[in-house]
Write a protein that holds these residues in place. Structure first.
Motif, short mmCIF file in Angstrom:
data_model
loop_
_atom_site.label_atom_id
_atom_site.label_comp_id
_atom_site.label_asym_id
_atom_site.label_seq_id
_atom_site.Cartn_x
_atom_site.Cartn_y
_atom_site.Cartn_z
N UNK A 133 -21.40 -10.68 -14.92
CA UNK A 133 -20.31 -11.60 -15.21
C UNK A 133 -19.06 -11.12 -14.50
N UNK A 134 -18.37 -12.03 -13.88
CA UNK A 134 -17.15 -11.67 -13.18
C UNK A 134 -16.07 -11.29 -14.19
N UNK A 135 -15.49 -10.11 -13.98
CA UNK A 135 -14.43 -9.62 -14.86
C UNK A 135 -13.17 -9.39 -14.04
N UNK A 136 -12.07 -9.43 -14.73
CA UNK A 136 -10.81 -9.18 -14.05
C UNK A 136 -10.69 -7.71 -13.69
N UNK A 137 -10.00 -7.45 -12.60
CA UNK A 137 -9.81 -6.07 -12.16
C UNK A 137 -8.92 -5.34 -13.16
N UNK A 138 -9.44 -4.23 -13.66
CA UNK A 138 -8.68 -3.42 -14.61
C UNK A 138 -7.96 -2.31 -13.85
N UNK A 139 -6.76 -1.99 -14.22
CA UNK A 139 -6.03 -0.93 -13.51
C UNK A 139 -6.70 0.42 -13.74
N UNK A 140 -6.68 1.24 -12.71
CA UNK A 140 -7.24 2.58 -12.81
C UNK A 140 -6.27 3.50 -13.55
N UNK A 141 -6.82 4.24 -14.49
CA UNK A 141 -5.99 5.17 -15.25
C UNK A 141 -5.75 6.42 -14.43
N UNK A 315 2.40 -1.52 -13.16
CA UNK A 315 2.91 -2.89 -13.16
C UNK A 315 1.92 -3.86 -13.80
N UNK A 316 0.64 -3.54 -13.80
CA UNK A 316 -0.34 -4.43 -14.43
C UNK A 316 -0.16 -4.51 -15.94
N UNK A 320 3.09 -10.07 -20.33
CA UNK A 320 3.12 -10.45 -21.76
C UNK A 320 3.86 -9.43 -22.61
N UNK A 321 4.77 -8.66 -22.02
CA UNK A 321 5.58 -7.71 -22.78
C UNK A 321 7.05 -7.94 -22.46
N UNK A 322 7.89 -7.18 -23.13
CA UNK A 322 9.33 -7.30 -22.87
C UNK A 322 9.67 -6.87 -21.44
N UNK A 323 8.86 -5.97 -20.88
CA UNK A 323 9.14 -5.51 -19.52
C UNK A 323 9.04 -6.63 -18.50
N UNK A 324 8.17 -7.61 -18.75
CA UNK A 324 8.02 -8.71 -17.80
C UNK A 324 9.30 -9.53 -17.68
N UNK A 325 9.98 -9.73 -18.79
CA UNK A 325 11.22 -10.50 -18.76
C UNK A 325 12.39 -9.66 -18.27
N UNK A 339 7.65 3.73 -6.07
CA UNK A 339 8.63 3.15 -6.98
C UNK A 339 9.94 3.91 -6.98
N UNK A 340 9.88 5.24 -6.98
CA UNK A 340 11.12 6.02 -6.95
C UNK A 340 11.85 5.84 -5.63
N UNK A 341 11.10 5.74 -4.55
CA UNK A 341 11.74 5.54 -3.25
C UNK A 341 12.45 4.19 -3.18
N UNK A 342 11.80 3.12 -3.68
CA UNK A 342 12.44 1.81 -3.68
C UNK A 342 13.65 1.78 -4.62
N UNK A 343 13.54 2.45 -5.76
CA UNK A 343 14.67 2.46 -6.69
C UNK A 343 15.87 3.17 -6.09
N UNK A 344 15.64 4.25 -5.36
CA UNK A 344 16.76 4.96 -4.73
C UNK A 344 17.39 4.09 -3.65
N UNK A 345 16.58 3.32 -2.94
CA UNK A 345 17.16 2.40 -1.95
C UNK A 345 18.08 1.38 -2.63
N UNK A 346 17.71 0.93 -3.82
CA UNK A 346 18.54 -0.05 -4.52
C UNK A 346 19.86 0.57 -4.96
#
Length: 354
Positions: A133-141, A315-316, A320-325, A339-346
């Protein structure tokens, strides 16, 4: 008598007499030997007894004691004739047994070969092929920290706001060469002011609760910014879930301070980092948290627009959480190298990545 017979008797008698208390020494023993060699006492035992009595006894008591010891020594040294050796008779060899005739081999029974029954062929049941059965891709821990301390130190190097306000004590080689070439001779070197990183960084870090597993990361983030970077000023404040009216100076949340007082030290060049899961760790979406966070972001934007949000959850998990909004209100990036590199650019005024 032969000397071979006299010598054992003489030596044994001499030792027995000394043990019994006779005053005899080497001189008395040699005197007896000389007398025997001179022919006195060598013919018989009686004559030898008389000679030794005259030489070694000095009183009647010693003579009577000598007589008793003499008889015991003669009895001990009496020769015993050796017995003839026994003759051992060799055993006669036994006659070899004659070879007996081997019995005739008995005939072995012949096994009867029975015909094997023939197997009837029958069709096997058909099994349908397995279709997963096709399942959605789960994020790797991730089993390790999402970003290393070394990567943090390297990323902080890009948060720079250089200004020239220190004394002129740095040699400007290029300007010196240009001056000499223009004037045609060298008078004095040209100096320039020392460059200083005047960047101001404010870290607002969510503490305890769902952020407890990430305390190691947040501690490294603070330490590398304060002690292993060239950032001019680093201020750190802590909060729990929402940076409300008050924040805290220490990670144990015991030294409260008003958020307005913290923001009063900021200007339009201050870089603000907010580190929180924004409800993504537990999958919550609460309007109270979203409203309170919106108010805090509005207060910060009145001072500076250089704001970025670091979320320790991938990000996955934001859906459906407060972080999305909240991610629509402020640039939010996952807590990893990119992520840290992009945040420092901002926060250093670079345009948003495409």
């Amino acid at each position: 008598m032969k000397n071979d017979t006299i010598q054992p008797i003489l030596s044994r008698l001499f030792n027995r007499l000394r043990q019994s208390g006779f005053n005899l020494g080497v001189g008395e023993y040699r005197a007896a030997l000389q007398a025997i060699e001179g022919g006195y006492g060598s013919s018989s035992l009686e004559e030898l007894e008389r000679v030794l009595t005259l030489l070694w006894c000095h009183s009647r008591a010693e003579q009577s004691q000598f007589q008793f010891i003499w008889e015991s020594v003669i009895a001990d040294t009496s020769t015993v004739e050796p017995k003839p050796p026994r003759r051992t008779s060799k055993p006669e060899p036994s006659p070899e047994p004659q070879d007996k005739p081997l019995p005739a081999p008995s005939p072995q029974p012949v096994e009867s070969v029975q015909p094997q029954p023939t197997l009837e062929l029958a069709p096997l049941p058909i099994r349908a092929p397995f279709t997963p059965v096709e399942t959605e891709d789960t994020p790797q821990l991730q089993t390790d920290r999402p970003i290393s301390r070394r990567a943090m130190v390297y990323s902080w190097r890009y948060l720079r706001r250089p200004i020239l306000d220190d004394p002129e004590d740095v040699l400007d080689e290029r300007a010196t060469v240009e001056t000499v070439a223009r004037q045609g001779f060298f008078l004095t070197p040209v100096y320039r002011r020392r460059e200083r990183n005047a960047a101001h960084l404010l870290l607002l870090i969510d503490q305890d609760g769902s952020m407890t597993p990430f305390h190691r990361f947040t501690r490294d983030l603070v330490e590398t910014a304060q002690y292993e970077s060239s950032i001019g000023q680093v201020d750190v404040s802590y909060f729990h879930n929402i940076p409300a009216k008050s924040v805290y100076r220490d990670p144990y949340l015991t030294q409260p301070v008003l958020l307005k007082r913290v923001l009063a030290t900021c200007d339009n060049n201050t870089s603000v980092f907010i580190v929180s899961d924004a409800g993504a760790a537990r999958g919550y979406r609460r309007l109270e948290r979203i409203r309170a966070t919106t108010e805090v972001l509005f207060q910060i934007k009145q001072q500076t627009n250089l704001i970025a949000w670091l979320n320790p959850m991938p990000q996955e998990r934001w859906g459906s959480t407060s972080a999305q909004l909240i991610a629509h209100l402020v640039p939010m990036y996952p807590m990893d190298n990119d992520g840290l590199s992009h945040a420092i650019d901002i926060v250093r005024g670079q345009p948003l990545p495409p």
